[in-house]
Design a protein around this motif. Structure first.
Motif, PDB file in Angstrom:
ATOM      1  N   TYR A  30       0.886  -1.162   0.022  1.00  0.00           N
ATOM      2  CA  TYR A  30       0.022   0.049  -0.064  1.00  0.00           C
ATOM      3  C   TYR A  30       0.911   1.112  -0.064  1.00  0.00           C
ATOM      4  CZ  TYR A  30      -4.544   2.510   0.816  1.00  0.00           C
ATOM      5  OH  TYR A  30      -5.809   2.933   0.810  1.00  0.00           O
ATOM      6  N   GLU A  31       0.590   2.163  -0.948  1.00  0.00           N
ATOM      7  CA  GLU A  31       1.585   3.187  -1.097  1.00  0.00           C
ATOM      8  C   GLU A  31       1.722   4.079   0.003  1.00  0.00           C
ATOM      9  OE1 GLU A  31       1.910   6.975  -4.353  1.00  0.00           O
ATOM     10  OE2 GLU A  31       0.235   5.995  -4.007  1.00  0.00           O
ATOM     11  N   GLY A  32       2.828   4.743   0.400  1.00  0.00           N
ATOM     12  CA  GLY A  32       2.830   5.779   1.317  1.00  0.00           C
ATOM     13  C   GLY A  32       2.412   5.378   2.880  1.00  0.00           C
ATOM     14  N   THR A  33       2.538   4.269   3.230  1.00  0.00           N
ATOM     15  CA  THR A  33       2.240   3.722   4.556  1.00  0.00           C
ATOM     16  C   THR A  33       3.404   3.491   5.462  1.00  0.00           C
ATOM     17  OG1 THR A  33       2.163   1.365   3.807  1.00  0.00           O
ATOM     18  CG2 THR A  33       0.070   2.919   3.737  1.00  0.00           C
ATOM     19  N   ARG A  34       2.964   3.477   6.564  1.00  0.00           N
ATOM     20  CA  ARG A  34       4.067   3.624   7.737  1.00  0.00           C
ATOM     21  C   ARG A  34       4.052   2.274   8.451  1.00  0.00           C
ATOM     22  NH1 ARG A  34       2.296   9.063  10.593  1.00  0.00           N
ATOM     23  NH2 ARG A  34       2.354  10.560   8.984  1.00  0.00           N
ATOM     24  N   VAL A  35       5.361   1.810   9.037  1.00  0.00           N
ATOM     25  CA  VAL A  35       5.361   0.500   9.693  1.00  0.00           C
ATOM     26  C   VAL A  35       4.287   0.180  10.513  1.00  0.00           C
ATOM     27  CG1 VAL A  35       7.000   1.209  11.496  1.00  0.00           C
ATOM     28  CG2 VAL A  35       7.369  -1.237  10.330  1.00  0.00           C
ATOM     29  N   GLU A  36       3.855   1.190  11.178  1.00  0.00           N
ATOM     30  CA  GLU A  36       2.883   0.914  12.222  1.00  0.00           C
ATOM     31  C   GLU A  36       1.646   0.395  11.733  1.00  0.00           C
ATOM     32  OE1 GLU A  36       5.770   4.031  13.694  1.00  0.00           O
ATOM     33  OE2 GLU A  36       4.445   3.573  11.832  1.00  0.00           O
ATOM     34  N   ALA A  37       1.372   0.598  10.726  1.00  0.00           N
ATOM     35  CA  ALA A  37      -0.012   0.074   9.897  1.00  0.00           C
ATOM     36  C   ALA A  37       0.260  -1.353   9.699  1.00  0.00           C
ATOM     37  CB  ALA A  37      -0.405   0.871   8.794  1.00  0.00           C
ATOM     38  N   TRP A  38       1.383  -1.826   9.584  1.00  0.00           N
ATOM     39  CA  TRP A  38       1.551  -3.316   9.197  1.00  0.00           C
ATOM     40  C   TRP A  38       1.765  -4.080  10.299  1.00  0.00           C
ATOM     41  CZ3 TRP A  38       0.338  -4.688   4.234  1.00  0.00           C
ATOM     42  CH2 TRP A  38       0.543  -3.479   3.404  1.00  0.00           C
ATOM     43  N   SER A  39       2.060  -3.609  11.445  1.00  0.00           N
ATOM     44  CA  SER A  39       2.290  -4.095  12.720  1.00  0.00           C
ATOM     45  C   SER A  39       1.059  -4.415  13.521  1.00  0.00           C
ATOM     46  CB  SER A  39       3.262  -3.201  13.616  1.00  0.00           C
ATOM     47  OG  SER A  39       4.432  -3.066  12.705  1.00  0.00           O
TER      48      SER A  39
END
Length: 399
Positions: A90-99
């Motif tokens: 997902y473009e432009g996302t932060r590591v916290e969203a994937w955690s």
């Protein structure tokens, strides 16, 4: 990672070459986030498909990830057996969203407002805590996987709390993915499955910026400067800081040269993930020792045979001799001239800096500590055998 094949260099050639790799299958997850753990995907952009010009190319942002495809293609060409590639990005996302939430708790990410940016896709902010983990990773836990590759970090690079936490959140996320895939597959996925990543490429055409991207590059290695290391075992890395693409029509944050990015990642993956030791000597050189002499010289010895393409990129900072502190955000860094080099080391001269006064001593040395440290493939230090660049580093020393 969402940057597609059709946007990369030599896109048409890559698209038509795809049909020459019939032992690969590709699958693309649809964009979407969820505040709850999902047991099935919210959507599929591309079901399992045979690679061809349509399934690999298509319209920009519609089909397959360039780095995922090229890494898989190069890997398949070496391994000579079938490979499945799942693109979930997902473009432009932060590591916290994937955690998962337990990762964020472990790393002290407690205020969701710290990482929300207000964007809205299907009613869910894609940068909210854990939403992409819930919707785009969690549904795969029962699948047996061999490993994962990762290309992210730009969205965490703005000086902020999340940037300073990346040395915790990124390795902790890897640990958690490994644990959950191992458990979800009933032990079929390795509890230490290989994890590869791309170190951040350059961004703006400005070689004076020393925060943000530099911090994330360092934090991507858990502040070791290299991988694998004691904190990040069975990981591998592609160094991309020497691949600027300031004229890219897809924003300069997205260099189009995904071939070099992916080949470097594949070479490192063959060495670490597939134990093909003949590739272990091809990674970029990294310092094995730094010696500060009283004569005003610094000798940096590397672990590989060197090719020197530039004499710039090294810097030094000094502190009072009676100081017990190291460098901080207020430290002044000076360019350190390279006076000579041999096959495995470079010699630098600091005599006009710290030795101006006997009350000052060398505190730390760093290399390539810039958002955009050099022109295309023209940083200072490369592996002579492979042409791969040495990564940035900072080394704390006392004269």
């Amino acid at each position: 990672m969402q940057f597609t094949v059709s946007m990369a260099l030599n896109a048409t050639e890559e698209e038509f070459d795809a049909s020459n790799h019939p032992n690969i299958r590709v699958f693309t997850v649809a964009l979407g986030g969820s505040p709850f753990e999902e047991y099935d995907l919210l959507g599929i952009s591309e079901p399992w498909s045979v690679p061809n010009a349509d399934s690999i190319g298509g319209s920009p942002w519609s089909y397959f990830s360039a780095v995922c495809w090229l890494y898989g293609k190069y890997l398949s060409s070496h391994l000579k057996y079938p490979i499945g590639l799942i693109a979930s990005s997902y473009e432009g996302t932060r590591v916290e969203a994937w955690s998962a939430p337990n990762v964020l708790k472990k790393c002290g990410v407690t205020d969701v407002a710290d990482i929300n940016d207000g964007s809205d896709v299907s009613g869910v902010d894609p940068n909210a805590a854990s939403v992409l983990w819930n919707a785009m990773i969690r549904p795969f836990l029962n699948m047996t996987i061999y490993g994962a590759i990762w290309y992210q970090g730009e969205s965490n690079a703005a000086p902020s709390k999340t940037m300073n936490q990346y040395n915790c959140t990124f390795p902790a996320m890897i640990d958690d993915w490994r644990d959950r895939f191992h458990d979800g597959s009933l032990g079929e996925s390795d509890p230490l499955f290989p994890f590869g990543f791309v170190q951040l490429a350059p961004f703006r055409d400005n070689d004076t910026i020393t925060t943000g991207y530099t911090d994330i590059r360092w934090h991507q290695t858990a502040d070791y400067g290299y991988v694998p290391n004691d904190r990040m075992k069975n990981t591998f890395m592609s160094v991309a800081m020497d691949l600027p693409d300031f004229s890219s029509p897809w924003q300069i944050i997205h260099p189009r040269d995904k071939q070099d990015v992916s080949m470097r990642l594949c070479t490192a993956g063959l060495a670490v993930a597939y134990n093909q030791t003949q590739y272990s000597t091809l990674n970029g050189p990294y310092p094995s020792s730094v010696t500060v002499g009283e004569d005003g010289t610094v000798q940096i010895t590397y672990d590989k045979v060197l090719e020197i393409r530039s004499k710039s990129g090294f810097e030094v900072t000094c502190v009072p001799a009676n100081s017990s502190s190291g460098p901080d955000d207020n430290s002044v860094w000076f360019p350190l001239p390279m006076t000579s080099h041999d096959n495995t080391s470079v010699t630098l001269n600091y005599s006009q800096l710290c030795l101006r006064s006997r009350e000052m001593v060398v505190s730390a040395i760093r290399y390539a500590w810039r958002e955009s440290p050099c022109p295309f493939k023209q940083c200072a230090v490369y592996n002579k055998d492979s042409g791969y660049p040495g990564p940035p580093f900072i080394r704390f020393v006392r004269q």
